[in-house]
Scaffold this active site. Structure first.
Site, PDB file in Angstrom:
ATOM      1  N   TYR A 150       0.833  -1.266  -0.070  1.00 60.78           N
ATOM      2  CA  TYR A 150      -0.010   0.045  -0.075  1.00 60.78           C
ATOM      3  C   TYR A 150       0.787   1.270  -0.030  1.00 60.78           C
ATOM      4  O   TYR A 150       2.194   1.221  -0.065  1.00 60.78           O
ATOM      5  CB  TYR A 150      -1.005  -0.313   1.202  1.00 60.78           C
ATOM      6  CG  TYR A 150      -1.883  -1.304   1.079  1.00 60.78           C
ATOM      7  CD1 TYR A 150      -2.770  -1.748   0.199  1.00 60.78           C
ATOM      8  CD2 TYR A 150      -1.391  -2.572   1.880  1.00 60.78           C
ATOM      9  CE1 TYR A 150      -3.503  -2.738  -0.110  1.00 60.78           C
ATOM     10  CE2 TYR A 150      -1.992  -3.617   1.807  1.00 60.78           C
ATOM     11  CZ  TYR A 150      -3.047  -3.901   0.750  1.00 60.78           C
ATOM     12  OH  TYR A 150      -3.623  -5.027   0.528  1.00 60.78           O
ATOM     13  N   CYS A 330      -6.342 -24.312  12.112  1.00 59.82           N
ATOM     14  CA  CYS A 330      -6.038 -23.502  10.967  1.00 59.82           C
ATOM     15  C   CYS A 330      -4.898 -24.608  10.344  1.00 59.82           C
ATOM     16  O   CYS A 330      -3.967 -24.776  10.867  1.00 59.82           O
ATOM     17  CB  CYS A 330      -5.401 -22.156  11.192  1.00 59.82           C
ATOM     18  SG  CYS A 330      -4.688 -21.667   9.657  1.00 59.82           S
ATOM     19  N   CYS A 333      -4.401 -23.309   4.627  1.00 56.04           N
ATOM     20  CA  CYS A 333      -5.086 -23.869   3.371  1.00 56.04           C
ATOM     21  C   CYS A 333      -5.316 -22.464   2.418  1.00 56.04           C
ATOM     22  O   CYS A 333      -5.493 -22.577   1.358  1.00 56.04           O
ATOM     23  CB  CYS A 333      -6.176 -24.555   3.359  1.00 56.04           C
ATOM     24  SG  CYS A 333      -7.735 -23.716   4.100  1.00 56.04           S
TER      25      CYS A 333
END
Ligand SMILES: Cc1cc2nc3c(=O)[nH]c(=O)nc-3n(C[C@H](O)[C@H](O)[C@H](O)COP(=O)(O)O)c2cc1C
Length: 357
Positions: A150, A330, A333
């Site tokens: 950004y 978690c 993936c």
């Protein structure tokens, strides 16, 4: 150490675990807070995180559907409600402030070299006004998003080829950030926490490596930063929207080792510890064992966890009670990231499947 409280200025943290910023696409089309977003953060606070860092929140009005916003006073009531819900559940909350240059989903992106000094002044003003709103609605800290691809990170990067005072040396490239820190300090006061996030290594040809970011981190800390969160990669030069190798490092994929960016936090902490500025580490920290080791070895001050807490809001409670088998894991993936890239609400597929059973 992981579960002992710590204080930084106005931030009294009940432990050392931070829920890292995660774009959710749960805001309205125009960027207002929704009940789902409040519930998401309240739930992680109930689950015991010490500090939640609200997802990248736009400081400017440029079009970007569903991006959460703080670019106008009209966003304040919703944000205030969210802050209150998190406080009521016992956590502190910071907000990640983001500015982005003009860009299209097809890959075209304005370069920081094209911004005029007038544009840069506007960027700085946008951040400062947003920071003032954040403090007013009760956020305990603000975080300048200077990581990934950004506006602020594009200035900091070695890829910034400006030839004026906002380019060249590390001091020039980080000038926009250090000026924003100084301007925010003046408006927010000495006791208020001003944080920032950078990519410790950009993982793109010609970009910053740890050698450069150590210098930049120090320059930022010397201007009065209160915490630095260390991410990695996320540049779009080798693949649009986190699709290249650099992108895969910012949301590290299943093939990367656990704690794959601890070395970045450690390197930066060597610079910041003498200045008393804490460092947040991130990247596949999936157990109390690993988190505890990072702290006792002095590699970071706070442990950032993102996807494991999306998968299971009670991750902390279950780790604490040794109920590993109950944790919705978690598996890195990155289905959550795929949803993010399609602007769909960011949810965890493992958790969804578990709930269906
Ligand atoms: C879907 C998604 C959205 C994310 N949004 C942000 C964001 O808004 N700002 C940010 O700095 N990092 C963002 N990240 C990166 C995370 O904060 C974090 O650094 C990364 O997921 C690594 O931590 P973890 O391995 O614990 O998930 C995002 C990650 C994912 C997967």
């Amino acid at each position: 150490m992981l579960l002992t409280p710590v204080s930084y200025k106005n931030l009294d943290l009940r432990n050392r675990i931070v829920w890292l910023p995660m774009v959710s696409w749960l805001a309205t089309e125009d960027g207002f807070v929704t009940e789902q977003l409040i519930e998401r953060h309240q739930r992680r606070a109930q689950g015991g995180v010490a500090l939640t860092i609200l997802e990248a929140t736009g400081v400017l009005a440029r079009k970007s559907p569903k991006l959460l916003r703080i670019s106008d006073d009209m966003y304040m009531p919703g944000l205030e409600k969210l802050v209150q819900a998190v406080h009521d559940a016992g956590s502190k909350i910071s907000i990640q402030l983001i500015h982005f240059v003009k860009q299209s989903r097809s890959g075209w992106k304005q370069k920081v070299e094209e911004l005029t000094l007038e544009d840069i002044k506007q960027v700085k003003d946008d951040f400062v006004q947003a920071a003032v709103r954040a403090k007013k609605v009760g956020f305990d800290a603000i975080e300048l998003h200077a990581a990934h691809s950004y506006t602020l990170s594009s200035f900091i990067s070695l890829l910034n080829k400006r030839t004026d005072e906002y380019g060249g040396s590390p001091k020039g490239r980080s000038g926009i950030v250090t000026e924003i820190i100084e301007m925010c300090r003046e408006k927010l006061g000495d006791d208020y926490c001003i944080g920032a996030r950078i990519s410790g290594e950009e993982f793109v040809m010609g970009g910053n490596s740890l050698k450069q970011t150590k210098v930049i981190a120090r320059l930022m800390a010397e201007k009065g930063l209160d915490y630095l969160s260390v991410s990695a990669g996320g540049k779009t030069e080798d693949g649009n929207w986190y699709s290249g190798y650099s992108g895969s490092r910012s949301m590290p994929t299943a093939n990367l080792p656990f704690g794959c960016h601890v070395y970045l936090a450690r390197g930066i902490r060597e610079e910041l510890a003498p200045l008393g500025v804490p460092v947040i580490v991130s990247g596949k920290i999936n157990s109390f064992e690993l988190a505890g080791k990072i702290l006792t070895q002095g590699e970071a001050d706070l442990i950032g966890v993102c996807r494991p807490l999306l998968a299971d809001p009670d991750w902390i409670i279950k780790q604490k009670e040794g109920r590993q088998e109950d944790i919705i894991p978690c598996v890195y993936c990155n289905t959550c990231l795929e949803r993010d890239q399609r602007w769909e609400p960011v949810e965890c597929i493992v958790a969804e499947k578990k709930l269906q059973k």
